[in-house]
Design a protein around this motif. Sequence first.
Motif, PDB file in Angstrom:
ATOM      1  N   UNK A 146     -28.570  15.176   8.961  1.00  0.00           N
ATOM      2  CA  UNK A 146     -29.477  15.723   9.858  1.00  0.00           C
ATOM      3  C   UNK A 146     -31.036  14.959   9.746  1.00  0.00           C
ATOM      4  N   UNK A 147     -31.331  14.779   8.539  1.00  0.00           N
ATOM      5  CA  UNK A 147     -32.313  13.948   8.334  1.00  0.00           C
ATOM      6  C   UNK A 147     -32.385  12.582   8.802  1.00  0.00           C
ATOM      7  N   UNK A 148     -31.238  11.990   8.618  1.00  0.00           N
ATOM      8  CA  UNK A 148     -31.338  10.666   8.958  1.00  0.00           C
ATOM      9  C   UNK A 148     -31.117  10.388  10.593  1.00  0.00           C
ATOM     10  N   UNK A 149     -30.669  11.478  11.161  1.00  0.00           N
ATOM     11  CA  UNK A 149     -30.590  11.371  12.848  1.00  0.00           C
ATOM     12  C   UNK A 149     -31.865  11.593  13.422  1.00  0.00           C
ATOM     13  N   UNK A 150     -32.782  11.923  12.519  1.00  0.00           N
ATOM     14  CA  UNK A 150     -34.107  11.936  13.337  1.00  0.00           C
ATOM     15  C   UNK A 150     -34.750  10.513  13.261  1.00  0.00           C
ATOM     16  N   UNK A 151     -34.047   9.298  12.591  1.00  0.00           N
ATOM     17  CA  UNK A 151     -34.495   8.073  12.741  1.00  0.00           C
ATOM     18  C   UNK A 151     -33.507   7.168  13.390  1.00  0.00           C
ATOM     19  N   UNK A 152     -32.392   7.641  13.249  1.00  0.00           N
ATOM     20  CA  UNK A 152     -31.025   6.929  13.867  1.00  0.00           C
ATOM     21  C   UNK A 152     -30.613   7.304  15.200  1.00  0.00           C
ATOM     22  N   UNK A 153     -30.980   8.209  15.708  1.00  0.00           N
ATOM     23  CA  UNK A 153     -30.612   8.905  16.862  1.00  0.00           C
ATOM     24  C   UNK A 153     -31.812   9.155  17.747  1.00  0.00           C
ATOM     25  N   UNK A 154     -31.620   9.497  19.022  1.00  0.00           N
ATOM     26  CA  UNK A 154     -32.643   9.798  20.058  1.00  0.00           C
ATOM     27  C   UNK A 154     -33.298  10.981  19.676  1.00  0.00           C
ATOM     28  N   UNK A 155     -33.030  11.901  18.898  1.00  0.00           N
ATOM     29  CA  UNK A 155     -33.692  13.090  18.557  1.00  0.00           C
ATOM     30  C   UNK A 155     -32.776  13.735  17.277  1.00  0.00           C
ATOM     31  N   UNK A 156     -33.615  14.360  16.376  1.00  0.00           N
ATOM     32  CA  UNK A 156     -32.597  15.079  15.499  1.00  0.00           C
ATOM     33  C   UNK A 156     -31.387  15.941  15.769  1.00  0.00           C
ATOM     34  N   UNK A 157     -30.427  15.777  14.982  1.00  0.00           N
ATOM     35  CA  UNK A 157     -29.150  16.503  15.510  1.00  0.00           C
ATOM     36  C   UNK A 157     -28.810  17.608  14.288  1.00  0.00           C
ATOM     37  N   UNK A 158     -29.068  18.732  14.561  1.00  0.00           N
ATOM     38  CA  UNK A 158     -28.716  19.665  13.699  1.00  0.00           C
ATOM     39  C   UNK A 158     -27.455  20.375  13.819  1.00  0.00           C
ATOM     40  N   UNK A 159     -26.542  19.842  14.580  1.00  0.00           N
ATOM     41  CA  UNK A 159     -25.214  20.574  14.295  1.00  0.00           C
ATOM     42  C   UNK A 159     -24.374  20.145  13.123  1.00  0.00           C
ATOM     43  N   UNK A 160     -23.382  20.790  12.965  1.00  0.00           N
ATOM     44  CA  UNK A 160     -22.513  20.970  11.913  1.00  0.00           C
ATOM     45  C   UNK A 160     -21.907  19.572  11.601  1.00  0.00           C
ATOM     46  N   UNK A 161     -21.589  18.841  12.981  1.00  0.00           N
ATOM     47  CA  UNK A 161     -20.864  17.653  12.963  1.00  0.00           C
ATOM     48  C   UNK A 161     -22.086  16.443  13.062  1.00  0.00           C
ATOM     49  N   UNK A 162     -23.004  16.671  12.711  1.00  0.00           N
ATOM     50  CA  UNK A 162     -24.001  15.689  12.567  1.00  0.00           C
ATOM     51  C   UNK A 162     -23.379  14.290  11.922  1.00  0.00           C
ATOM     52  N   UNK A 163     -22.740  14.257  10.660  1.00  0.00           N
ATOM     53  CA  UNK A 163     -22.313  13.061  10.238  1.00  0.00           C
ATOM     54  C   UNK A 163     -21.549  11.983  11.232  1.00  0.00           C
ATOM     55  N   UNK A 164     -20.783  12.773  12.208  1.00  0.00           N
ATOM     56  CA  UNK A 164     -20.302  12.048  13.064  1.00  0.00           C
ATOM     57  C   UNK A 164     -20.789  11.331  14.333  1.00  0.00           C
TER      58      UNK A 164
END
Length: 225
Positions: A146-164
């Motif tokens: 979830x933390x990494x998605x804020x920088x690696x994705x278009x927006x933070x991903x708070x879903x349970x499957x954010x690692x994928x």
Amino acid sequence: MGVLHGVYVFGSVARGDRDLRSDLDLLAVVADGHGKVEEQQVYAHVPSELSELEPSISWYGARRLGEMFANGELFGWHLYQEAVPLFERRPIIAMLGKPSPYEDAVADVASFEKVLSRIPDQLDASPENSFYELGLVYVCLRNICMAASSKLCDRPDFSRYSPFRLTGIPPVPLSHDEYDLAMSCRMAGQRGFAPPAPFGPSLVGNIYARLAPWIAEIREKLESK
């Protein structure tokens, strides 16, 4: 006496990806400095179609929410993206606007990475705790991503499957079945779900050995940004 200023739903129900593992994440906004209200006051605003879900209330005053948004804290972004009002005396979340940029991704990833790094020693000392340790893998991995998605994705991903769903790095070295097993361990321990079939410490150790270098790569990628 406490005053209830707003009730909001967030999490999987608000995102529209509710499943059999979902609970009902509720934000209760109360008067600053006056503490909580009776939980029934919060539940009274839950629509009947959601009443069968297990509720989980997060309690905040408006002042603390404002600080969270101003500081760019990840939970502030969580609420900004997902919070849906069930009741509000005034539009508190909307009035806060867009949170400041989230700048703690590297520190947050490193913090959970440190927690994970203790798992091999914990397994050696108490192999009977494999169930708990695998549940901890789920908690740490999800929070890291979830933390990494804020920088690696278009927006933070708070879903349970954010690692994928991370982009810009190799896929998580974990199967969906292994991840679901880790999730089941955590939810059995925290929410009373049926526990999975027994397994030994070697499975947990193998999963950790695959994840550790992948998480280090995530941290290094974030540091380079």
